[in-house]
Scaffold this active site. Structure first.
Site, short mmCIF file in Angstrom:
data_model
loop_
_atom_site.label_atom_id
_atom_site.label_comp_id
_atom_site.label_asym_id
_atom_site.label_seq_id
_atom_site.Cartn_x
_atom_site.Cartn_y
_atom_site.Cartn_z
N GLY A 12 11.89 23.12 3.45
CA GLY A 12 11.74 21.62 2.76
C GLY A 12 11.67 21.59 1.59
O GLY A 12 12.12 22.65 0.73
N LEU A 61 5.14 24.39 14.88
CA LEU A 61 3.87 25.03 14.84
C LEU A 61 2.92 24.34 15.73
O LEU A 61 1.58 24.79 15.96
CB LEU A 61 3.57 24.78 13.44
CG LEU A 61 3.97 26.00 12.46
CD1 LEU A 61 3.90 25.62 11.05
CD2 LEU A 61 3.47 27.31 12.56
N PHE A 83 2.86 24.00 4.22
CA PHE A 83 3.78 22.65 3.88
C PHE A 83 4.09 21.88 5.20
O PHE A 83 4.07 20.71 4.86
CB PHE A 83 5.11 23.15 3.08
CG PHE A 83 4.85 23.57 1.74
CD1 PHE A 83 4.41 22.95 0.67
CD2 PHE A 83 5.10 24.89 1.52
CE1 PHE A 83 4.26 23.22 -0.43
CE2 PHE A 83 4.95 25.56 0.48
CZ PHE A 83 4.74 24.82 -0.79
N LYS A 87 6.12 13.47 6.55
CA LYS A 87 5.46 12.90 5.38
C LYS A 87 5.97 11.36 5.13
O LYS A 87 5.88 10.93 4.00
CB LYS A 87 5.99 13.76 4.28
CG LYS A 87 7.46 13.89 4.18
CD LYS A 87 7.59 14.58 2.63
CE LYS A 87 9.38 14.59 2.27
NZ LYS A 87 9.66 14.97 1.38
N SER A 127 -2.53 15.70 -1.05
CA SER A 127 -1.78 14.53 -1.68
C SER A 127 -2.72 13.82 -2.50
O SER A 127 -3.80 13.43 -2.09
CB SER A 127 -0.96 13.58 -1.03
OG SER A 127 -0.57 12.43 -1.15
N TYR A 152 -0.24 8.58 7.84
CA TYR A 152 0.25 9.83 7.12
C TYR A 152 -0.84 10.23 6.12
O TYR A 152 -1.35 11.35 6.08
CB TYR A 152 1.58 9.44 6.43
CG TYR A 152 1.66 10.50 4.94
CD1 TYR A 152 1.86 11.80 5.30
CD2 TYR A 152 1.50 10.00 3.66
CE1 TYR A 152 2.07 12.53 4.14
CE2 TYR A 152 1.49 10.82 2.81
CZ TYR A 152 1.88 12.28 2.96
OH TYR A 152 2.07 13.12 1.93
N LYS A 156 -3.75 13.67 5.80
CA LYS A 156 -3.91 14.38 4.72
C LYS A 156 -5.34 14.38 4.66
O LYS A 156 -5.95 15.78 4.18
CB LYS A 156 -3.19 13.75 3.41
CG LYS A 156 -1.77 14.31 3.30
CD LYS A 156 -1.40 15.49 3.31
CE LYS A 156 0.18 15.75 3.36
NZ LYS A 156 0.46 17.03 3.85
N TYR A 180 -0.96 16.83 -4.75
CA TYR A 180 0.09 16.59 -5.55
C TYR A 180 0.09 15.03 -5.80
O TYR A 180 -0.01 14.11 -4.94
CB TYR A 180 1.24 16.92 -4.54
CG TYR A 180 1.57 18.12 -3.81
CD1 TYR A 180 1.18 19.41 -4.34
CD2 TYR A 180 2.26 18.23 -2.82
CE1 TYR A 180 0.89 20.55 -3.78
CE2 TYR A 180 2.31 19.61 -1.91
CZ TYR A 180 1.87 20.40 -2.50
OH TYR A 180 1.75 21.63 -1.69
N ARG A 234 2.84 5.69 -11.80
CA ARG A 234 2.55 6.98 -10.96
C ARG A 234 2.62 8.16 -11.97
O ARG A 234 3.15 8.09 -12.92
CB ARG A 234 3.47 7.12 -9.97
CG ARG A 234 3.66 6.46 -8.90
CD ARG A 234 2.31 6.20 -7.97
NE ARG A 234 2.49 5.58 -6.90
CZ ARG A 234 2.02 4.06 -6.83
NH1 ARG A 234 1.58 3.61 -8.00
NH2 ARG A 234 2.25 3.15 -5.88
N GLY A 300 1.13 -1.61 1.02
CA GLY A 300 0.35 -0.62 0.99
C GLY A 300 0.70 0.45 -0.27
O GLY A 300 -0.18 1.25 -0.51
C1 UD1 Z 1 4.46 8.19 -1.42
C2 UD1 Z 1 3.23 8.41 -0.77
C3 UD1 Z 1 2.65 9.66 -1.07
C4 UD1 Z 1 3.54 10.77 -0.92
C5 UD1 Z 1 4.72 10.52 -1.72
C6 UD1 Z 1 5.61 11.34 -1.58
C7 UD1 Z 1 1.40 6.53 -0.35
C8 UD1 Z 1 0.76 5.47 -0.88
N1 UD1 Z 1 2.26 7.29 -1.21
O1 UD1 Z 1 3.92 8.02 -2.83
O2 UD1 Z 1 1.29 9.86 -0.54
O3 UD1 Z 1 2.97 11.91 -1.30
O4 UD1 Z 1 5.19 9.26 -1.34
O5 UD1 Z 1 6.39 11.38 -0.31
O6 UD1 Z 1 1.26 6.87 0.86
N2 UD1 Z 1 9.64 2.01 -5.54
C9 UD1 Z 1 10.46 1.01 -5.94
N3 UD1 Z 1 11.54 1.12 -5.35
C10 UD1 Z 1 11.87 2.01 -4.41
C11 UD1 Z 1 11.08 3.01 -4.15
C12 UD1 Z 1 9.80 3.03 -4.78
O7 UD1 Z 1 9.94 0.27 -6.78
O8 UD1 Z 1 13.08 1.81 -3.76
C13 UD1 Z 1 8.09 2.33 -6.44
C14 UD1 Z 1 7.05 2.47 -5.60
O9 UD1 Z 1 6.72 0.80 -5.37
C15 UD1 Z 1 6.23 3.10 -6.27
C16 UD1 Z 1 6.86 4.16 -7.09
O10 UD1 Z 1 8.17 3.63 -6.99
O11 UD1 Z 1 5.44 2.32 -7.45
C17 UD1 Z 1 6.96 5.43 -6.28
O12 UD1 Z 1 7.13 5.12 -5.00
P1 UD1 Z 1 7.53 6.63 -4.09
O13 UD1 Z 1 8.35 7.42 -4.75
O14 UD1 Z 1 8.04 6.04 -2.62
O15 UD1 Z 1 6.00 7.17 -4.06
P2 UD1 Z 1 4.49 6.81 -3.70
O16 UD1 Z 1 4.50 5.55 -2.87
O17 UD1 Z 1 3.74 6.83 -4.96
#
Ligand code: UD1
Length: 342
Positions: A12, A61, A83, A87, A127, A152, A156, A180, A234, A300
């Site tokens: 992965g 597994l 890992f 996800k 995470s 999900y 974790k 992470y 983030r 979410g």
């Molecule tokens: C999500 C999961 C996290 C996981 C990670 C990696 C949650 C809340 N978060 O993180 O547990 O470890 O993915 O798989 O469960 N965004 C946009 N447009 C898009 C895509 C994303 O604006 O098309 C924004 C999102 O709203 C966010 C940021 O970009 O603010 C990051 O998003 P993303 O990459 O999906 O990660 P997380 O949601 O932070």
């Protein structure tokens, strides 16, 4: 003789980068993966980077018989990096039982086999999702965990508890949970990287696919958050930096440098970037103008999170080194490589 490390989910995204760093550090690696979200060709690309093809076993597994059979055939494994897990946050809401079975049962089977076959060390992929929206930023390892927003996220949290309780009950077992933040980017060779199936949920793969012409435009989810530019924040960490932290965690366990038999570390950079800052930095790094529009918030999503990295920096002697621009460029180079873009 080189020490042997089992990497589950080793084909992965984070797993493959970690296999490369383990091999570079002189470890022998055996991978278990069911290839549910990865590709067998990853093995060849790992070998192109390191000159060594890792051993590989394809099975699931959640099947205890097969897991036991594996440990009967492979003796001398000194540590496991676990890992292997599903996800996708959205998918976990639709098919929660799949997530609970896959993520929980695979860890339980692994821990049972570690007891039975005397494999004492485990590093577990957790995470920052376990913190939810923290009341105080940045988040330290002592920041209280919150109720998960998705099945999900809950797997974790529950898996951390399963690990903690199992290690407490078995003092000869030791483990580290690594929380992470947001892993992004790809290996500098552009031979391995993130390969999302279908439409990407995560920000950076969506950006690189938009730049490659596979998507019409990026939707920025929300500009009304309580952040300087209104978009969500983030802590984006380079996947190679993240992979290197696993090698250090393994060394810590193998040398018995751990302070207790269950430890937790945050793996982030300590810097928070907004979605719009990511877009702008990507444009600057690549010279490509991205088509994007602001839309409503994604259900979410939290507003902002970034790590306090003090404990990981001081205790592991590890620090994220790569900057955001070079990391986004590495993600783009990987996308270009897989799409055949010059
Ligand atoms: C999500 C999961 C996290 C996981 C990670 C990696 C949650 C809340 N978060 O993180 O547990 O470890 O993915 O798989 O469960 N965004 C946009 N447009 C898009 C895509 C994303 O604006 O098309 C924004 C999102 O709203 C966010 C940021 O970009 O603010 C990051 O998003 P993303 O990459 O999906 O990660 P997380 O949601 O932070």
């Amino acid at each position: 003789m080189a020490k042997k490390i089992l990497v589950t989910g080793g084909t992965g995204y984070i797993g493959s980068h970690t296999v490369v760093e383990l091999q570079m550090a002189g470890y022998d690696v055996v991978i278990i993966d069911n290839l549910s979200n990865s590709n067998i060709e990853v093995l060849d690309n790992i070998a192109k980077i390191t000159g060594i093809a890792p051993e590989f076993e394809k099975f699931d597994l959640t099947e205890l018989d097969k897991t036991i059979d594996f440990f009967k055939r492979y003796s001398g494994i000194e540590a496991v990096i676990h890992f292997a897990a599903s996800k996708a946050v959205g998918e976990s809401v639709e098919i929660p039982l799949h997530y609970y079975r896959n993520n929980l049962v695979s860890l339980i089977n692994m821990l049972e086999c570690m007891e039975k076959f005397d494999v004492p060390n485990i590093v577990f992929s957790s995470s920052c999702t376990v913190y939810g929206q923290p009341d105080k930023l940045p988040v330290t390892e002592q920041t209280p965990r919150k109720d998960a927003e998705s099945p999900y996220g809950n797997t974790k949290r529950v898996n951390e508890d399963i690990l903690n309780h199992t290690l407490n009950a078995n003092p000869h077992l030791r483990g580290i949970a690594l929380r992470y933040f947001n892993p992004i980017g790809a290996h500098e060779s552009a031979l391995i990287g993130e390969l999302p199936l279908g439409v990407p949920n995560n920000l950076v793969p969506f950006i690189t696919q938009t730049a490659a012409g596979l998507r019409d435009g990026l939707k920025v989810f929300g500009d009304d958050y309580n952040t300087p530019d209104g978009s969500a924040i983030r802590d984006y960490i380079n996947v190679v930096d993240l992979a290197k932290a696993h090698v250090i965690a393994i060394e810590r366990l193998l040398k018995g440098k751990n302070k207790s038999n269950y430890e937790v570390f945050n793996l982030g950079t300590g810097n928070g970037y907004s979605v719009l800052e990511i877009v702008k930095t990507f444009e600057k790094a690549t010279g490509i103008k991205l088509n994007y529009k602001i839309v409503g918030r994604r259900e979410g999503d939290i507003e902002k999170i970034w790590a306090d990295t003090t404990y990981a920096n001081e205790e592991l002697g590890w620090k994220a080194e790569k900057g955001l621009e070079e990391t986004l460029l590495s993600a783009w180079n990987w996308e270009k490589n897989i799409r055949g873009i010059k």
